[in-house]
Scaffold this motif. Sequence first.
Motif, PDB file in Angstrom:
ATOM      1  N   TRP A 374       0.809  -1.225   0.000  1.00 49.17           N
ATOM      2  CA  TRP A 374       0.000   0.000   0.000  1.00 49.17           C
ATOM      3  C   TRP A 374       0.838   1.268   0.000  1.00 49.17           C
ATOM      4  N   ARG A 375       2.058   1.223   0.490  1.00 51.01           N
ATOM      5  CA  ARG A 375       2.948   2.396   0.421  1.00 51.01           C
ATOM      6  C   ARG A 375       3.594   2.409  -0.966  1.00 51.01           C
ATOM      7  N   ASP A 376       2.774   2.650  -1.988  1.00 53.28           N
ATOM      8  CA  ASP A 376       3.205   2.397  -3.350  1.00 53.28           C
ATOM      9  C   ASP A 376       3.699   3.623  -4.100  1.00 53.28           C
ATOM     10  N   SER A 377       4.131   4.666  -3.395  1.00 52.38           N
ATOM     11  CA  SER A 377       4.972   5.671  -4.039  1.00 52.38           C
ATOM     12  C   SER A 377       6.383   5.085  -4.050  1.00 52.38           C
ATOM     13  N   GLU A 378       7.220   5.513  -4.959  1.00 51.89           N
ATOM     14  CA  GLU A 378       8.526   4.866  -5.103  1.00 51.89           C
ATOM     15  C   GLU A 378       9.362   4.941  -3.836  1.00 51.89           C
ATOM     16  N   GLU A 379       9.189   6.021  -3.068  1.00 53.83           N
ATOM     17  CA  GLU A 379       9.984   6.167  -1.848  1.00 53.83           C
ATOM     18  C   GLU A 379       9.217   5.740  -0.603  1.00 53.83           C
ATOM     19  N   GLY A 380       8.018   5.167  -0.786  1.00 55.31           N
ATOM     20  CA  GLY A 380       7.148   4.866   0.344  1.00 55.31           C
ATOM     21  C   GLY A 380       7.726   3.896   1.351  1.00 55.31           C
TER      22      GLY A 380
END
Length: 644
Positions: A374-380
Amino acid sequence: MLVFDLREGDIHNHFFRRGSVAAHVLTRSGASPRLIVAFPAGNMGIAAWFDNAAARAELSVEGGLSGVEQADGMRGVSALLTSTAPALRVRRLLLGSVRTIRDVGRDGEVPAWLHSAVEVGDTPRGASIAARRTTRDGEHHLELRVEALDGTTATLGAGGHIELTAGPKGLRVRVTALSDEPPLTPVPVGEIVTERAGDDARQRQALAFLTYREKLLAGSWRFLTYFGRDTLLAVRMLLPVLEPAVVEAGLGSVLDRLSPTGEVAHEEAIGELAALLHLEAGRTEGLREPVYDYKMIDDDFLLAPLAAEYLLGTAAGRERAAAFLARRTPGGETYAEALARNVALVLRLATPFAETRDVKALIALKEGERVGEWRDSEEGLGYGRIPFNVNVALVPAALHASARLLASPLLGADAEGAGRAERLARAWKSAGAFFRVELPEDEARRRVSAYAESLGLDPAPALSSLSGTLSFPAIALDGEGEPIPVMHSDDSFVLLFTDPPPEALEEIAGRLLRPFPAGLRTPVGVLVANPALAPDPALRGLFTAAHYHGTVTWSWQQAMLAAGLSRQLARADLPPRAREALERAKGALWEVIHATREARTWELWSFALEDGRYKLVPFGAERAHHDESNAVQLWSTVYLAVHP
């Protein structure tokens, strides 16, 4: 008919659904006005960005939306659009899939095929302009009509840009947005939740706008289609109050989209986006066949827990299980066969670590992918590869659920398979040790103090909450199995899906009770990440209040923490000390949930500090924000089932 409005700072959201018409109209005021119309049908939309205004310009809908249905199959909404600006020039106009609008945005390169034909005409009330586009496959159409009213003028300027100039009564135009994509089948508002659901009208309206017979939509305007993880998590938390038909719409949509190996589809490309992907691949027929994305790893371990909880753990599910599992996917297999494929995948993926206890055998992001949960930004995940929530919570939960399903007649009463799943689950209890981070008290104090001062925040409240060695689980491990030392809110998965020992529960409660940056609690929400204890400045720079998964609050994460705390407090095996810690954490959590009640349906929000005090800031409202929040998000409606 469903009609409601929401406001997030300078963004006004208007929702309309009646019969085959459903649309979300968004206007943004300020220095950079914007208009967006998003249709659930085909996940299509229309977006207009205006030139930066010399002064702040209000852009708003007057009098609400009205539905439009034409004999030629075009349908949509009409609205009276007003502005305080003396003139507005459309800088960019896009008619296409919502995904294309998101990707191209205000400043991206516009491909030649995306340009629209713009025509000028006349009406009895003044000039009108129409922008029309046929989808890339030639099958469907989008149209935006702008009719000048009350002395406002509408012209085409240099380069074919629409220019609007205010009349004596200000800038007033009638805007009509239309599409002929096949509509979804809405579930009536009164047939979505039971009488046990909370009475929050806003939550019910948001859920209703996103609920259809074919599938549940993830959020609007940006994710107005199926997302597997969002569906599974939202239905799991809403399960106590959802009508069975809606639970089965969610579960069925996931089973319909499983890969041949049992993977859950993360997202679907439909409508014009599917056609574009097929054309890029050289395909010339069947351009509207959906394209599914299977790059995520967390949703594979969410299906079995929900299926077991509904089909085996609820009266309605047990009664309806046989009929539900007898349904067939578009590929012709029964839902029972599809579910069994996912269970087999869970057991196969869990076996290597259970046999070796090697950190590199934990579940990692897929090769070549930088996102996977779910933390699917590249830097998540701080560029980590092995996520905490998947390995410590979801894999064990999926194994226990798989054992229940295999032991039941629903999947053949396979006692041997059920026993294997339970043995694997026991082995996975050791996964959490790899994520543990510990700091001596003096070092923790030094880092917390330095980080607080860098934000302009008084460190005293956070420092006063520290006592003894500070421990927390890393947000992820890197490719070599080393912890990424960022504190996070994914204890929510542990609380809702597993039964941790009392000492672990006390540590979780501590993270919810300690003020940021020693913990996760702020007056405007529990943060999903806290990098204060990371020694590397570059790592801390990936988790700011401007990052999509940084020091921000996600509504559903607070709800899942609340649901998880209630689940743990229902246990009969907790000693008084652990129970007291959980009760205090629950009270502190609900205090901040109540303080941000107006933002509950939002996807996420950020904060700013003014004279050392916290201020809630809608995410996307600041130029520095890396992304934008949805006004309604499926998993942010779960407070209908999650109560104090």
